[in-house]
Design a protein around this motif. Structure first.
Motif, PDB file in Angstrom:
ATOM      1  N   THR A 334       0.753  -1.175  -0.128  1.00 40.64           N
ATOM      2  CA  THR A 334       0.088  -0.108   0.021  1.00 40.64           C
ATOM      3  C   THR A 334       0.929   1.318   0.151  1.00 40.64           C
ATOM      4  OG1 THR A 334      -0.031   0.062   2.290  1.00 40.64           O
ATOM      5  CG2 THR A 334      -1.898  -1.050   1.108  1.00 40.64           C
ATOM      6  N   GLU A 335       2.102   1.105   0.277  1.00 37.90           N
ATOM      7  CA  GLU A 335       2.904   2.438   0.098  1.00 37.90           C
ATOM      8  C   GLU A 335       3.156   2.969  -1.145  1.00 37.90           C
ATOM      9  OE1 GLU A 335       6.386   2.416   3.170  1.00 37.90           O
ATOM     10  OE2 GLU A 335       6.060   0.189   2.852  1.00 37.90           O
ATOM     11  N   ASP A 336       3.380   4.254  -1.314  1.00 40.86           N
ATOM     12  CA  ASP A 336       3.424   4.848  -2.643  1.00 40.86           C
ATOM     13  C   ASP A 336       4.569   4.523  -3.076  1.00 40.86           C
ATOM     14  OD1 ASP A 336       1.103   6.275  -2.158  1.00 40.86           O
ATOM     15  OD2 ASP A 336       1.915   8.169  -1.632  1.00 40.86           O
ATOM     16  N   ILE A 337       5.652   4.205  -2.546  1.00 42.70           N
ATOM     17  CA  ILE A 337       7.038   3.631  -3.084  1.00 42.70           C
ATOM     18  C   ILE A 337       7.103   2.415  -3.839  1.00 42.70           C
ATOM     19  CG2 ILE A 337       7.966   2.456  -0.952  1.00 42.70           C
ATOM     20  CD1 ILE A 337      10.604   3.957  -1.756  1.00 42.70           C
ATOM     21  N   CYS A 338       5.938   1.636  -3.528  1.00 44.59           N
ATOM     22  CA  CYS A 338       5.882   0.313  -3.989  1.00 44.59           C
ATOM     23  C   CYS A 338       5.629   0.413  -5.490  1.00 44.59           C
ATOM     24  CB  CYS A 338       4.943  -0.403  -3.301  1.00 44.59           C
ATOM     25  SG  CYS A 338       5.497  -0.993  -1.640  1.00 44.59           S
ATOM     26  N   LEU A 339       4.864   1.469  -5.876  1.00 44.75           N
ATOM     27  CA  LEU A 339       4.589   1.687  -7.373  1.00 44.75           C
ATOM     28  C   LEU A 339       5.969   1.724  -8.387  1.00 44.75           C
ATOM     29  CD1 LEU A 339       2.020   4.548  -7.593  1.00 44.75           C
ATOM     30  CD2 LEU A 339       1.622   1.973  -7.503  1.00 44.75           C
ATOM     31  N   ALA A 340       7.196   2.080  -7.566  1.00 45.23           N
ATOM     32  CA  ALA A 340       8.433   1.826  -8.399  1.00 45.23           C
ATOM     33  C   ALA A 340       8.490   0.619  -8.630  1.00 45.23           C
ATOM     34  CB  ALA A 340       9.226   2.618  -7.547  1.00 45.23           C
ATOM     35  N   TYR A 341       8.447  -0.415  -7.557  1.00 47.21           N
ATOM     36  CA  TYR A 341       8.560  -1.725  -7.517  1.00 47.21           C
ATOM     37  C   TYR A 341       7.750  -2.317  -8.656  1.00 47.21           C
ATOM     38  CZ  TYR A 341      10.771  -0.327  -2.970  1.00 47.21           C
ATOM     39  OH  TYR A 341      11.460   0.294  -2.032  1.00 47.21           O
ATOM     40  N   LEU A 342       6.477  -1.918  -8.536  1.00 51.50           N
ATOM     41  CA  LEU A 342       5.669  -2.639  -9.388  1.00 51.50           C
ATOM     42  C   LEU A 342       6.069  -2.509 -11.071  1.00 51.50           C
ATOM     43  CD1 LEU A 342       2.989  -4.025 -10.315  1.00 51.50           C
ATOM     44  CD2 LEU A 342       1.846  -1.582  -9.742  1.00 51.50           C
ATOM     45  N   LEU A 343       6.369  -1.233 -11.246  1.00 48.38           N
ATOM     46  CA  LEU A 343       6.845  -0.980 -12.553  1.00 48.38           C
ATOM     47  C   LEU A 343       7.951  -1.798 -13.018  1.00 48.38           C
ATOM     48  CD1 LEU A 343       6.268   0.610 -15.404  1.00 48.38           C
ATOM     49  CD2 LEU A 343       7.381   2.596 -14.307  1.00 48.38           C
TER      50      LEU A 343
END
Length: 417
Positions: A334-343
């Motif tokens: 749920t953390e915003d930074i995890c979007l970087a990992y998702l991409l």
């Protein structure tokens, strides 16, 4: 009108949301859009039905009082209404519109400035950057500013008409020139009337698109903004020139259309000078010269164009399974930074091309989830992680956490192929 302007105060943000809305609509209405494109292509064969429908959309957005005014003006020119009845006849047109039009027609060096973002219209004594500017003046001024080819056309058509009218052949040269000037003056009057009602036109269009969800405006928006529709329209005009016997009036109409297509596409950023040069090279000499002249006199838009795409536009492979896996990832991380990992994972598993910029992906995720994420931290983190090979012996906690998430979800996304 007031409510409409309040709703589009933050134009840039709403423009971005609208782009995403249209992208999402097209994903859900592929057959509707394909049919629209097919009908556009059918114009080459003489089927003008889609053009008629688009014109009807525009006509229905014109305020009723403007249509009434133009009907009255037509009656005046045909001698059906006495000039003494002018006050009663135009009472439907708002006082605000009448004052703006009168200022432009009576006073020298007056411009009508139209903010196409909010619909605001005002009269000014000089050009205003960022506004659509409409210049008027006295009949003589309007006539003298008109391009020579248009003046020649008006003269030839008026002369042909007067030859068939009893008594008109006796007019002197001065009287004939006054007739030419009067024609251009009334044409400008009609144009100014439309310009003064821009805000009301946009409000009606907003209602048609957002409230009634009419398919035609959605198709038109996608076609122009995302599908290079304006250069395609230029190619249609080129086809028209090749297949028809073109008279002087039709040639002037084509030139005016090309002028509008080039200017508006560059202003909106939907096309570039390079794309227009490529289009012009495939057209006959008349269009090539018109486009070349316009491009020489214009400055291109600078800076990077913000790219707006939905997640369906970005995904490669089984879109439904990948989107389901994305939602599971976001529920777990749920953390915003995890979007970087998702991409990173999506690029690594080849579900998204490596050339996709982070912010394009970020906007697509927000549209998919209908949730706002902060972008500063994940964007910076993604920039850092693109340089990692995840095989070195780094021992920081953040590195270990990132590697753990990426390794786990890489396995999940690889199963979506």
């Amino acid at each position: 009108m007031f409510d409409f302007i309040e709703r589009i105060k933050d134009f840039n943000l709403r423009k971005e949301h609208t782009d995403m809305l249209i992208r999402a609509w097209k994903t859900e209405n592929k057959k509707v859009y394909s049919d629209f494109v097919r009908r556009i292509e059918a114009v080459k064969k003489g089927d003008m039905s889609i053009i008629t429908e688009m014109m009807d959309v525009a006509k229905n957005c014109v305020p009723e009082e403007v249509r009434v005014f133009h009907n009255w003006l037509g009656d005046v020119l045909n001698g059906k209404v006495k000039m003494a009845d002018i006050t009663q006849s135009i009472q439907g047109l708002s006082i605000e519109h009448i004052h703006m039009i009168a200022k432009c027609l009576v006073y020298k060096e007056q411009w009508m400035a139209i903010d196409m973002k909010t619909g605001e219209v005002k009269v000014t004594s000089k050009k205003v950057n960022g506004y659509l500017m409409v210049r008027s003046g006295t009949p003589i001024e309007i006539w003298n500013r008109m391009p020579v080819d248009k003046r020649v056309y008006i003269v030839s058509q008026t002369e042909a008409l007067m030859k068939n009218s009893k008594g008109c052949w006796m007019f002197s040269n001065l009287e004939r020139k006054m007739i030419y000037q009067a024609i251009t003056f009334f044409a400008r009057l009609i144009f100014l009337t439309y310009a003064s009602a821009t805000g009301h036109f946009l409000a009606n269009l907003y209602d048609l698109v957002i409230e009634r969800k009419d398919n035609i405006p959605y198709c038109m928006y996608y076609y122009v903004v995302f599908d290079h529709g304006l250069t395609k329209m230029a190619m249609l005009l080129n086809q028209f020139l090749l297949s028809e016997n073109i008279d002087q009036g039709s040639m002037l109409m084509v030139k005016d259309c090309i002028n509008a297509l080039v200017l508006h596409s560059l202003d909106m950023g939907t096309e570039t000078k390079a794309s227009w040069e490529k289009t012009a090279d495939e057209c006959r000499a008349d269009i090539w010269k018109e486009v070349a002249f316009l491009l020489r006199s214009m400055k291109g838009r600078r800076g990077n164009k913000k790219q707006v795409m939905t997640i369906d536009d970005l995904i490669v492979g089984n879109k439904a399974e990948v989107k389901q896996c994305i939602m599971e990832f976001l529920e777990t991380n749920t953390e915003d930074i995890c979007l970087a990992y998702l991409l990173v994972v999506l690029v690594k598993t080849e579900h998204i091309k490596s050339s996709v910029k982070y912010m394009t992906f970020h906007r697509a995720i927000e549209q998919l989830t209908q949730r706002h994420y902060g972008y500063d931290v994940p964007q910076k983190r993604y920039g850092e992680m693109k340089e990692f090979n995840f095989k070195c012996s780094m021992q920081s906690a953040s590195y270990k956490k990132a590697k753990k998430i990426i390794d786990r979800w890489t396995i999940c996304f690889e199963e979506c192929k």
